[in-house]
Enzyme design. Structure first.
Site, mmCIF file in Angstrom:
data_model
loop_
_atom_site.group_PDB
_atom_site.id
_atom_site.type_symbol
_atom_site.label_atom_id
_atom_site.label_comp_id
_atom_site.label_asym_id
_atom_site.label_seq_id
_atom_site.Cartn_x
_atom_site.Cartn_y
_atom_site.Cartn_z
ATOM 1 N N TYR A 74 -2.299 -11.377 -2.845
ATOM 2 C CA TYR A 74 -0.882 -11.103 -3.052
ATOM 3 C C TYR A 74 -0.179 -12.344 -3.604
ATOM 4 C CZ TYR A 74 -1.291 -6.880 -0.173
ATOM 5 O OH TYR A 74 -1.634 -5.660 0.329
ATOM 6 N N TYR A 123 -9.672 -7.234 0.336
ATOM 7 C CA TYR A 123 -9.543 -8.623 0.792
ATOM 8 C C TYR A 123 -9.864 -8.708 2.288
ATOM 9 C CZ TYR A 123 -4.859 -6.992 2.228
ATOM 10 O OH TYR A 123 -3.805 -6.287 2.760
ATOM 11 N N ARG A 169 -9.840 -5.185 4.186
ATOM 12 C CA ARG A 169 -8.965 -4.071 3.827
ATOM 13 C C ARG A 169 -9.499 -3.402 2.573
ATOM 14 N NH1 ARG A 169 -4.300 -2.655 4.963
ATOM 15 N NH2 ARG A 169 -5.513 -0.750 5.040
ATOM 16 N N HIS A 207 -5.837 -1.087 -1.921
ATOM 17 C CA HIS A 207 -4.736 -0.185 -1.607
ATOM 18 C C HIS A 207 -3.451 -0.661 -2.259
ATOM 19 C CE1 HIS A 207 -4.493 -3.358 1.470
ATOM 20 N NE2 HIS A 207 -3.205 -3.123 1.504
ATOM 21 N N HIS A 243 0.755 -0.415 -1.451
ATOM 22 C CA HIS A 243 1.801 -0.051 -0.497
ATOM 23 C C HIS A 243 2.913 0.697 -1.214
ATOM 24 C CE1 HIS A 243 0.302 -2.869 2.643
ATOM 25 N NE2 HIS A 243 -0.095 -3.573 1.601
#
Length: 245
Positions: free
Chosen positions: A111, A150, A160, A163, A165
């Protein structure tokens, strides 16, 4: 005031369909889970009639994450995809003028956030967030890159799944939904402690975008189909707190 409005217009959530608040396999749920019994209230007028969004609030590239942060002549790195579908209400009717906001990791699983300590490199041409508004048919489409998985410090080797959000505002605050979209065929979905808090396999399937070769951009981007349902028994899974940001 919405014509014909009555308190309780939006069906109550079916909490047997959603994850229980306390799921020790997902360690942060231990601290997040409520200590007292839930109290339910009918929808108020404000919750059922606002806010209202229009396409005039969008910028030209708000729904194109491949370009909205990129330098002139550049584009985000990674597999290019189109994520599209419909936003529906609990009776399968389209929800026009619904606001969808999205944020995600880059193709390496990182991120653009100062607290993200993953060693994957940042992409200088990818900001990782965007937004769009549904049309009169409840349809939306977003161009982006497929995010990478990640690691995260839940257990020694938890990862995870890839994906995106999403935060959705429907025709009232009572139709607010915060959720995550996964991708068909990802082996990490079945291994994820967050996904495994969901008790029903059919509910998990509502979070998985399906490959849609009929809507690809040839020689450019694959397409995935994801429909969102706001409130009711068929509702897309609700997430109480955003993960990853």
């Amino acid at each position: 005031m919405t014509k014909g409005f009555k308190p309780g217009t939006f069906f109550q959530r079916d909490f047997d369909w959603h994850p229980p608040p306390l799921t020790p396999g997902y360690k942060t749920s231990i601290a997040r889970s409520p200590q007292r019994a839930r109290i339910a209230f009918d929808n108020t007028m404000t919750e059922a009639t606002g806010p209202v969004f229009g396409h005039g609030m969008l910028g030209d590239l708000d729904n194109d994450l491949t370009l909205n942060y990129a330098r002139p002549g550049q584009s985000a790195q990674g597999p290019r995809i189109i994520l599209h579908g419909h936003v529906l209400d609990q009776e399968a009717r389209p929800v026009p003028n619904a606001l969808l906001e999205c944020w995600q990791a880059n193709a390496g699983g990182r991120y653009r956030h100062k607290k993200d300590g993953y060693l994957a490199p940042l992409d200088p041409d990818f900001g990782g967030c965007g937004r769009t508004i549904t049309d009169e048919r409840g349809y939306y489409a977003i161009r982006t890159i497929q995010p990478g998985p990640y690691p995260w410090p839940n257990a020694v080797n938890d990862w995870r799944p890839a994906h995106i959000h999403f935060s959705l505002f429907g025709q009232g605050f009572a139709q607010r939904l915060i959720t995550q979209v996964y991708f068909e065929g990802d082996p990490h979905i079945a291994l994820c402690p967050i996904v495994n808090t969901i008790p029903d396999k059919a509910a998990i399937d509502t979070l998985v975008a399906k490959l849609d070769m009929n809507h690809t951009a040839p020689m450019d981007a694959r397409a995935y189909r994801m429909d969102f349902v706001l409130r009711g028994r068929r509702q897309t899974m609700f997430e109480n707190k955003m993960e990853g940001m």
